[in-house]
Design a protein around this motif. Structure first.
Motif, PDB file in Angstrom:
ATOM      1  N   GLY A 179     104.721 -20.128  73.610  1.00 45.40           N
ATOM      2  CA  GLY A 179     103.529 -19.825  74.417  1.00 45.40           C
ATOM      3  C   GLY A 179     102.446 -20.866  74.222  1.00 45.40           C
ATOM      4  N   ILE A 180     102.239 -21.303  72.978  1.00 46.52           N
ATOM      5  CA  ILE A 180     101.240 -22.331  72.687  1.00 46.52           C
ATOM      6  C   ILE A 180     101.625 -23.645  73.351  1.00 46.52           C
ATOM      7  N   VAL A 181     102.897 -24.012  73.230  1.00 49.97           N
ATOM      8  CA  VAL A 181     103.376 -25.249  73.844  1.00 49.97           C
ATOM      9  C   VAL A 181     103.210 -25.184  75.357  1.00 49.97           C
ATOM     10  N   ASN A 182     103.563 -24.050  75.950  1.00 46.72           N
ATOM     11  CA  ASN A 182     103.429 -23.901  77.398  1.00 46.72           C
ATOM     12  C   ASN A 182     101.968 -23.994  77.840  1.00 46.72           C
ATOM     13  N   ARG A 183     101.060 -23.397  77.085  1.00 44.53           N
ATOM     14  CA  ARG A 183      99.639 -23.441  77.429  1.00 44.53           C
ATOM     15  C   ARG A 183      99.117 -24.876  77.369  1.00 44.53           C
ATOM     16  N   LYS A 184      99.494 -25.602  76.318  1.00 49.05           N
ATOM     17  CA  LYS A 184      99.067 -26.996  76.207  1.00 49.05           C
ATOM     18  C   LYS A 184      99.663 -27.837  77.329  1.00 49.05           C
ATOM     19  N   LEU A 185     100.901 -27.561  77.671  1.00 44.88           N
ATOM     20  CA  LEU A 185     101.545 -28.265  78.772  1.00 44.88           C
ATOM     21  C   LEU A 185     100.808 -27.999  80.081  1.00 44.88           C
ATOM     22  N   GLU A 186     100.453 -26.741  80.324  1.00 42.05           N
ATOM     23  CA  GLU A 186      99.717 -26.397  81.544  1.00 42.05           C
ATOM     24  C   GLU A 186      98.367 -27.104  81.592  1.00 42.05           C
ATOM     25  N   GLU A 187      97.689 -27.183  80.454  1.00 44.00           N
ATOM     26  CA  GLU A 187      96.408 -27.884  80.400  1.00 44.00           C
ATOM     27  C   GLU A 187      96.591 -29.368  80.728  1.00 44.00           C
ATOM     28  N   MET A 188      97.640 -29.965  80.169  1.00 43.20           N
ATOM     29  CA  MET A 188      97.912 -31.365  80.431  1.00 43.20           C
ATOM     30  C   MET A 188      98.266 -31.581  81.910  1.00 43.20           C
ATOM     31  N   LEU A 189      99.079 -30.697  82.456  1.00 40.15           N
ATOM     32  CA  LEU A 189      99.458 -30.806  83.865  1.00 40.15           C
ATOM     33  C   LEU A 189      98.245 -30.645  84.776  1.00 40.15           C
ATOM     34  N   ASP A 190      97.347 -29.729  84.422  1.00 36.12           N
ATOM     35  CA  ASP A 190      96.125 -29.570  85.215  1.00 36.12           C
ATOM     36  C   ASP A 190      95.304 -30.848  85.202  1.00 36.12           C
ATOM     37  N   ALA A 191      95.196 -31.471  84.031  1.00 40.30           N
ATOM     38  CA  ALA A 191      94.440 -32.725  83.931  1.00 40.30           C
ATOM     39  C   ALA A 191      95.102 -33.810  84.775  1.00 40.30           C
ATOM     40  N   LYS A 192      96.424 -33.897  84.722  1.00 43.73           N
ATOM     41  CA  LYS A 192      97.145 -34.903  85.510  1.00 43.73           C
ATOM     42  C   LYS A 192      97.005 -34.618  87.008  1.00 43.73           C
ATOM     43  N   ASN A 193      97.102 -33.350  87.389  1.00 45.09           N
ATOM     44  CA  ASN A 193      96.948 -32.998  88.804  1.00 45.09           C
ATOM     45  C   ASN A 193      95.546 -33.332  89.304  1.00 45.09           C
ATOM     46  N   ASN A 194      94.546 -33.116  88.468  1.00 42.56           N
ATOM     47  CA  ASN A 194      93.180 -33.483  88.852  1.00 42.56           C
ATOM     48  C   ASN A 194      93.055 -34.996  89.008  1.00 42.56           C
ATOM     49  N   ALA A 195      93.713 -35.748  88.130  1.00 40.37           N
ATOM     50  CA  ALA A 195      93.695 -37.210  88.242  1.00 40.37           C
ATOM     51  C   ALA A 195      94.367 -37.648  89.540  1.00 40.37           C
ATOM     52  N   ILE A 196      95.456 -36.998  89.903  1.00 40.52           N
ATOM     53  CA  ILE A 196      96.159 -37.313  91.152  1.00 40.52           C
ATOM     54  C   ILE A 196      95.268 -36.996  92.347  1.00 40.52           C
ATOM     55  N   LYS A 197      94.599 -35.849  92.314  1.00 38.26           N
ATOM     56  CA  LYS A 197      93.694 -35.492  93.412  1.00 38.26           C
ATOM     57  C   LYS A 197      92.566 -36.507  93.541  1.00 38.26           C
ATOM     58  N   ASP A 198      92.038 -36.946  92.397  1.00 40.79           N
ATOM     59  CA  ASP A 198      90.979 -37.962  92.426  1.00 40.79           C
ATOM     60  C   ASP A 198      91.481 -39.255  93.059  1.00 40.79           C
ATOM     61  N   MET A 199      92.706 -39.660  92.719  1.00 39.10           N
ATOM     62  CA  MET A 199      93.273 -40.876  93.297  1.00 39.10           C
ATOM     63  C   MET A 199      93.547 -40.705  94.786  1.00 39.10           C
ATOM     64  N   GLN A 200      94.003 -39.530  95.189  1.00 40.46           N
ATOM     65  CA  GLN A 200      94.243 -39.286  96.608  1.00 40.46           C
ATOM     66  C   GLN A 200      92.924 -39.340  97.379  1.00 40.46           C
ATOM     67  N   TYR A 201      91.881 -38.778  96.803  1.00 37.92           N
ATOM     68  CA  TYR A 201      90.561 -38.829  97.424  1.00 37.92           C
ATOM     69  C   TYR A 201      90.094 -40.279  97.543  1.00 37.92           C
ATOM     70  N   GLU A 202      90.242 -41.040  96.469  1.00 36.48           N
ATOM     71  CA  GLU A 202      89.812 -42.441  96.484  1.00 36.48           C
ATOM     72  C   GLU A 202      90.619 -43.236  97.508  1.00 36.48           C
ATOM     73  N   LEU A 203      91.907 -42.970  97.600  1.00 40.20           N
ATOM     74  CA  LEU A 203      92.750 -43.635  98.596  1.00 40.20           C
ATOM     75  C   LEU A 203      92.276 -43.299 100.008  1.00 40.20           C
TER      76      LEU A 203
END
Length: 118
Positions: A39-63
Motif C-alpha cells: 500500500g505504501i509503495v502504491n501510494r508513492k507510485l501514485e504520487e510520482m505518477l501524478d507529478a509526471k502527469n502534471n509535467a506532461i500536461k504542462d508540456m502539452q500546454y507549452e506546446l
C-alpha cells in the motif's frame, strides 16, 4: 524548433513511463510484499505518477502555446506580404507549419487553453 523539441520530449517521457510501469508491476508481483508495504509503495507510485502527469500536461500546454504563437506569426507574416503587395511566390521559401492538425483558437497565444490552468 522549440515545439518540435517539446513534442519529442513528451513522446520520450510517455514511452519511459510505460516501461517503468511495466517494470514496477513485474517487481511488485515477484516481491511478495505484505499488504501494508505494498500500500505504501502504491501510494508513492501514485504520487510520482501524478507529478509526471502534471509535467506532461504542462508540456502539452507549452506546446499548444508555442504552436499558437507560431501560427499567429505566420498569419501576420502572410498578411503583411499581402498588405505590401508582395506575392508569396517571390519570397523564396515556404513558412513551416509544424503544428498542422492541431485545433488552435483565434485568440492570442497567451490565452491558449485546453482545460489547463496556468
Amino acid at each position: 524548433m522549440k515545439s518540435l523539441l517539446l513534442e519529442r520530449k513528451l513522446s520520450t517521457l510517455a514511452d519511459s513511463l510505460e516501461k517503468k510501469e511495466a517494470q514496477l508491476n513485474e517487481v511488485l508481483a515477484a516481491s511478495n510484499l505484505d499488504p501494508n508495504a505494498l500500500g505504501i509503495v502504491n501510494r508513492k507510485l501514485e504520487e510520482m505518477l501524478d507529478a509526471k502527469n502534471n509535467a506532461i500536461k504542462d508540456m502539452q500546454y507549452e506546446l499548444a502555446r508555442m504552436c499558437k504563437t507560431h501560427a499567429d506569426t505566420v498569419a501576420t507574416y502572410a498578411a503583411r506580404l499581402e498588405e505590401y503587395g508582395v506575392p508569396r511566390d517571390n519570397i523564396g521559401f515556404e513558412p513551416l507549419r509544424p503544428c498542422q492538425g492541431k485545433k488552435l483558437g483565434r485568440g492570442p497565444a497567451g490565452l491558449v487553453s485546453g482545460g489547463h490552468n496556468k
